[in-house]
Design a protein around this motif. Structure first.
Motif, PDB file in Angstrom:
ATOM      1  N   PRO A 188       0.839  -1.203   0.000  1.00 57.30           N
ATOM      2  CA  PRO A 188       0.000   0.000   0.000  1.00 57.30           C
ATOM      3  C   PRO A 188       0.880   1.261   0.000  1.00 57.30           C
ATOM      4  CG  PRO A 188      -0.582  -1.500   1.814  1.00 57.30           C
ATOM      5  CD  PRO A 188       0.719  -1.956   1.252  1.00 57.30           C
ATOM      6  N   ILE A 189       0.520   2.227  -0.849  1.00 52.11           N
ATOM      7  CA  ILE A 189       1.288   3.464  -0.956  1.00 52.11           C
ATOM      8  C   ILE A 189       0.343   4.660  -0.862  1.00 52.11           C
ATOM      9  CG2 ILE A 189       2.685   4.904  -2.544  1.00 52.11           C
ATOM     10  CD1 ILE A 189       3.944   2.428  -3.602  1.00 52.11           C
ATOM     11  N   GLY A 190       0.726   5.660  -0.059  1.00 51.39           N
ATOM     12  CA  GLY A 190       0.019   6.930  -0.031  1.00 51.39           C
ATOM     13  C   GLY A 190       0.975   7.993  -0.539  1.00 51.39           C
ATOM     14  N   TYR A 191       0.490   8.886  -1.392  1.00 54.42           N
ATOM     15  CA  TYR A 191       1.405   9.785  -2.108  1.00 54.42           C
ATOM     16  C   TYR A 191       0.763  11.163  -2.256  1.00 54.42           C
ATOM     17  CZ  TYR A 191       4.302  11.267  -6.135  1.00 54.42           C
ATOM     18  OH  TYR A 191       5.136  11.935  -6.987  1.00 54.42           O
ATOM     19  N   MET A 192       1.580  12.206  -2.021  1.00 55.80           N
ATOM     20  CA  MET A 192       1.115  13.578  -2.266  1.00 55.80           C
ATOM     21  C   MET A 192       1.596  13.967  -3.665  1.00 55.80           C
ATOM     22  SD  MET A 192       1.500  15.496   1.408  1.00 55.80           S
ATOM     23  CE  MET A 192       3.252  15.266   1.661  1.00 55.80           C
ATOM     24  N   PRO A 193       0.692  14.049  -4.640  1.00 55.22           N
ATOM     25  CA  PRO A 193       1.094  14.162  -6.049  1.00 55.22           C
ATOM     26  C   PRO A 193       1.775  15.482  -6.403  1.00 55.22           C
ATOM     27  CG  PRO A 193      -1.203  13.508  -5.854  1.00 55.22           C
ATOM     28  CD  PRO A 193      -0.765  13.917  -4.497  1.00 55.22           C
ATOM     29  N   ASN A 194       1.415  16.588  -5.751  1.00 57.95           N
ATOM     30  CA  ASN A 194       2.042  17.865  -6.102  1.00 57.95           C
ATOM     31  C   ASN A 194       3.382  18.035  -5.404  1.00 57.95           C
ATOM     32  OD1 ASN A 194      -0.116  19.095  -7.830  1.00 57.95           O
ATOM     33  ND2 ASN A 194      -1.274  18.582  -5.987  1.00 57.95           N
ATOM     34  N   LEU A 195       3.449  17.596  -4.156  1.00 54.83           N
ATOM     35  CA  LEU A 195       4.703  17.687  -3.406  1.00 54.83           C
ATOM     36  C   LEU A 195       5.651  16.527  -3.752  1.00 54.83           C
ATOM     37  CD1 LEU A 195       3.231  18.763   0.045  1.00 54.83           C
ATOM     38  CD2 LEU A 195       4.400  20.197  -1.617  1.00 54.83           C
ATOM     39  N   GLU A 196       5.107  15.548  -4.469  1.00 56.41           N
ATOM     40  CA  GLU A 196       5.884  14.362  -4.870  1.00 56.41           C
ATOM     41  C   GLU A 196       6.540  13.689  -3.661  1.00 56.41           C
ATOM     42  OE1 GLU A 196       8.444  15.301  -8.151  1.00 56.41           O
ATOM     43  OE2 GLU A 196       6.806  16.058  -9.364  1.00 56.41           O
ATOM     44  N   LYS A 197       5.692  13.430  -2.647  1.00 55.54           N
ATOM     45  CA  LYS A 197       6.211  12.781  -1.439  1.00 55.54           C
ATOM     46  C   LYS A 197       5.320  11.606  -1.040  1.00 55.54           C
ATOM     47  CE  LYS A 197       9.272  15.942   0.644  1.00 55.54           C
ATOM     48  NZ  LYS A 197       9.179  17.323   0.182  1.00 55.54           N
ATOM     49  N   ILE A 198       5.957  10.534  -0.624  1.00 58.39           N
ATOM     50  CA  ILE A 198       5.232   9.344  -0.150  1.00 58.39           C
ATOM     51  C   ILE A 198       4.952   9.511   1.346  1.00 58.39           C
ATOM     52  CG2 ILE A 198       5.499   6.862   0.296  1.00 58.39           C
ATOM     53  CD1 ILE A 198       7.123   6.750  -2.355  1.00 58.39           C
ATOM     54  N   THR A 199       3.697   9.319   1.767  1.00 56.98           N
ATOM     55  CA  THR A 199       3.369   9.454   3.194  1.00 56.98           C
ATOM     56  C   THR A 199       2.969   8.116   3.822  1.00 56.98           C
ATOM     57  OG1 THR A 199       1.012   9.941   2.946  1.00 56.98           O
ATOM     58  CG2 THR A 199       2.526  11.806   2.771  1.00 56.98           C
ATOM     59  N   LEU A 200       2.743   7.113   2.989  1.00 57.07           N
ATOM     60  CA  LEU A 200       2.450   5.774   3.502  1.00 57.07           C
ATOM     61  C   LEU A 200       3.138   4.758   2.615  1.00 57.07           C
ATOM     62  CD1 LEU A 200       0.739   3.487   4.945  1.00 57.07           C
ATOM     63  CD2 LEU A 200      -0.963   3.874   3.198  1.00 57.07           C
ATOM     64  N   LEU A 201       3.860   3.853   3.233  1.00 61.19           N
ATOM     65  CA  LEU A 201       4.425   2.751   2.463  1.00 61.19           C
ATOM     66  C   LEU A 201       4.536   1.546   3.385  1.00 61.19           C
ATOM     67  CD1 LEU A 201       7.004   2.904  -0.306  1.00 61.19           C
ATOM     68  CD2 LEU A 201       7.187   1.089   1.362  1.00 61.19           C
ATOM     69  N   GLN A 202       3.798   0.503   3.048  1.00 64.42           N
ATOM     70  CA  GLN A 202       3.883  -0.734   3.823  1.00 64.42           C
ATOM     71  C   GLN A 202       4.193  -1.862   2.849  1.00 64.42           C
ATOM     72  OE1 GLN A 202      -0.133  -0.220   5.777  1.00 64.42           O
ATOM     73  NE2 GLN A 202       1.091  -0.642   7.597  1.00 64.42           N
TER      74      GLN A 202
END
Ligand code: CDP
Length: 244
Positions: A188-202
């Motif tokens: 599972p991945i959570g991503y902020m598309p404009n800031l280009e940052k991953i906030t969740l990675l399991q």
């Protein structure tokens, strides 16, 4: 959790998955912003057969007061599965899994939410899983972002989420429940598309470093698809005729 059909073909010779999708194809995603009259913001998501409702309340006073922070607001997240949301009735009491997913979603949202604008207050996010079919944490996270935006909470970016994984030795987008049970890895991945940052990675499973990199890329690309649907949900409510 559900058993596996031993005869099921996870990926056929034409690269088609057990539910008819191509390797880089997400399940059908529908997001609606708003809908809950008594919430400050809300969203409903259908992500394949997952059906999830999110209500956001706040910023509001914190009780008891000592739980508040004088420098910043706090985000509280409750992920809850309805007993009827899965095949085998789930006990309504909070399970360890629900407590963990609540924490994971909270930590994935925090980088996006400008809590420093609301010192001493709390923003509450209530997630109700009405129907679960694999990938509820990602679907819930994507819907929670839309519900926060719908509540007018200032945000640095949306958080879009989807899982990538490895099924039949192939990296695929959006692992479904059968693939999760029978597959080799789920990420599972959570991503902020404009800031280009991953906030969740399991990661549940085993990958080589090369497969890991490919999985992250496939997941990030998938998050961009989810992001377009999140934006459309908000545009439909605020600039279209889908609002209420
Ligand atoms: O839902 P997600 O993939 O984020 O989390 P999981 O813990 O990997 O659960 C995978 C799936 O197992 C869920 O989406 C449900 O469909 C199913 N499940 C279930 O059938 N009964 C439970 N008590 C919990 C999960």
């Amino acid at each position: 959790m559900g058993g596996r059909d031993a005869t099921m073909v996870l990926l056929d010779e034409n690269g088609i998955r057990c539910d008819g999708r191509k390797v880089d194809e997400p399940r059908r995603i529908m997001i609606k912003a708003g809908g809950l009259k008594n919430a400050d913001g809300s969203a409903y998501i259908e992500f394949g057969d997952n059906k999830i409702l999110v209500g956001v309340f706040g910023p509001r006073d914190v009780h008891p007061k000592h739980m508040s922070n004088t420098d910043t607001g706090i985000l509280r997240v409750r992920y809850h599965m309805e007993p009827f949301s899965v095949g085998e009735r789930k006990n309504p009491a909070p399970s360890r899994r629900e407590i963990e997913i609540s924490k994971v979603i909270k930590e994935a949202l925090e980088p996006a939410v400008m809590l420093d604008k609301f010192p001493r207050t709390a923003v509450d996010v209530f997630i109700e899983v009405l129907q679960a079919d694999g990938g509820t944490r990602c679907a819930a996270l994507s819907a929670a972002s839309v519900a926060l935006a719908d509540a007018g909470i200032p945000m640095r970016d949306m958080v879009a989420a989807i899982a990538a994984g490895k099924v039949a030795d192939t990296i695929v987008l959006d692992v479904n429940n059968e693939e999760d049970q029978a597959g080799q890895a789920d990420m599972p991945i959570g991503y902020m598309p404009n800031l280009e940052k991953i906030t969740l990675l399991q990661l549940d499973g085993v990958l080589t470093p090369e497969e890991y990199k490919k999985c992250v890329q496939v997941g990030v690309d998938g998050c961009k698809i989810v992001y377009d649907i999140q934006k459309k949900a908000l545009q439909d409510k605020y600039f279209g005729n889908g609002g209420d």
